[in-house]
Design an enzyme around this catalytic site. Structure first.
Site, mmCIF file in Angstrom:
data_model
loop_
_atom_site.group_PDB
_atom_site.id
_atom_site.type_symbol
_atom_site.label_atom_id
_atom_site.label_comp_id
_atom_site.label_asym_id
_atom_site.label_seq_id
_atom_site.Cartn_x
_atom_site.Cartn_y
_atom_site.Cartn_z
ATOM 1 N N CYS A 1 42.180 93.556 11.739
ATOM 2 C CA CYS A 1 40.720 93.670 11.624
ATOM 3 C C CYS A 1 40.224 93.034 10.328
ATOM 4 C CB CYS A 1 40.295 95.138 11.643
ATOM 5 S SG CYS A 1 40.735 96.051 13.129
ATOM 6 N N GLY B 1 42.570 99.683 6.514
ATOM 7 C CA GLY B 1 42.934 99.938 7.902
ATOM 8 C C GLY B 1 43.824 98.838 8.441
ATOM 9 N N CYS B 2 43.764 98.602 9.728
ATOM 10 C CA CYS B 2 44.603 97.595 10.376
ATOM 11 C C CYS B 2 44.315 96.204 9.811
ATOM 12 C CB CYS B 2 44.355 97.600 11.885
ATOM 13 S SG CYS B 2 45.216 96.277 12.759
ATOM 14 N N PHE B 3 45.370 95.501 9.388
ATOM 15 C CA PHE B 3 45.138 94.191 8.773
ATOM 16 C C PHE B 3 44.642 93.155 9.770
ATOM 17 C CE2 PHE B 3 50.115 93.924 8.353
ATOM 18 C CZ PHE B 3 50.278 93.966 9.730
#
Length: 217
Positions: free
Chosen positions: A57, A53-55
């Site tokens: 995070c 997912g979003c890096f």
């Protein structure tokens, strides 16, 4: 006559699109079937690579783990050279947002890093995590040698059995990590008031911390 010309144009457009998609698919197959590249240690530290997912995070999660010295955001898993954030967001580069985890193997094992990976995500979500969707947000674990691949495959199979569900994370031979733009690094630390950080990153981090308190710094 006009309708025939329009039909021919439509057929040509579909043909071009299919050809482009086939070429992309072939290039991506080369990536997934390649021989893994093993990254040498630097100053006694090892490197591991994950996409989840979003890096922003994922960076925050791994930076909270004992033995992890640094985490960088970037791109991996695709067939395009020199990917950028904008290009990655099109979903056409083959790359996913990924992190490079620099760690001391005497303090934390690769096996534990894989446990952290699965504990910090929704393992059944395909092509994304939380509100972030698209191939650029898909989950990938990268292996550099047969030992790492065996660890990943074993843990993935055990989790699938435990959840009685298919695990979405893909398993790729590591090829190259492309460093992300400067403004993406340490994003949670530098932008704690950002609405995305407040509503997505921090809750995800806290959820992970409750699951694996023993590995935290």
């Amino acid at each position: 006559m006009k309708s025939i010309i329009l039909s021919l144009i439509t057929i040509l457009m579909f043909s071009c699109q299919n050809t482009a998609q086939n070429k992309m698919s072939e290039k991506q197959n080369e990536v997934t079937n390649a021989k893994p590249v093993e990254v040498p240690m630097e100053e006694g530290l090892s490197k591991a690579y994950f996409a989840s997912g979003c890096f922003w995070c994922v960076e925050a999660v791994y930076e909270s783990v004992k033995g992890v010295k640094e985490v960088y955001n970037g791109y991996a898993g695709g067939h395009t050279k020199n990917p950028t954030y904008e290009a990655s967001n099109t979903g056409r580069t083959g790359h996913a947002e990924a992190v490079e985890v620099i760690y001391d193997a005497n303090e934390v094992s690769f096996e534990t890093l894989v446990d952290v990976y699965f504990a910090s995500q929704n393992p059944t979500q395909v092509n994304g995590q939380g509100p972030d969707n698209g191939s650029q947000y898909r989950s990938i674990l990268f292996y550099q040698n047969d030992e790492q691949k065996q660890i990943i495959d074993t843990k993935k199979a055990a989790l699938a059995k435990q959840l009685n569900a298919e695990i979405a994370a893909e398993v790729y031979p590591f090829q190259k990590f492309w460093m992300g733009e400067d403004y993406h690094q340490d994003y949670e630390k530098l932008h704690p008031e950002n609405p995305y950080i407040q509503n997505v990153s921090i809750p995800r981090l806290n959820k992970f911390k409750r699951k694996m308190p023993s590995v935290l710094k």
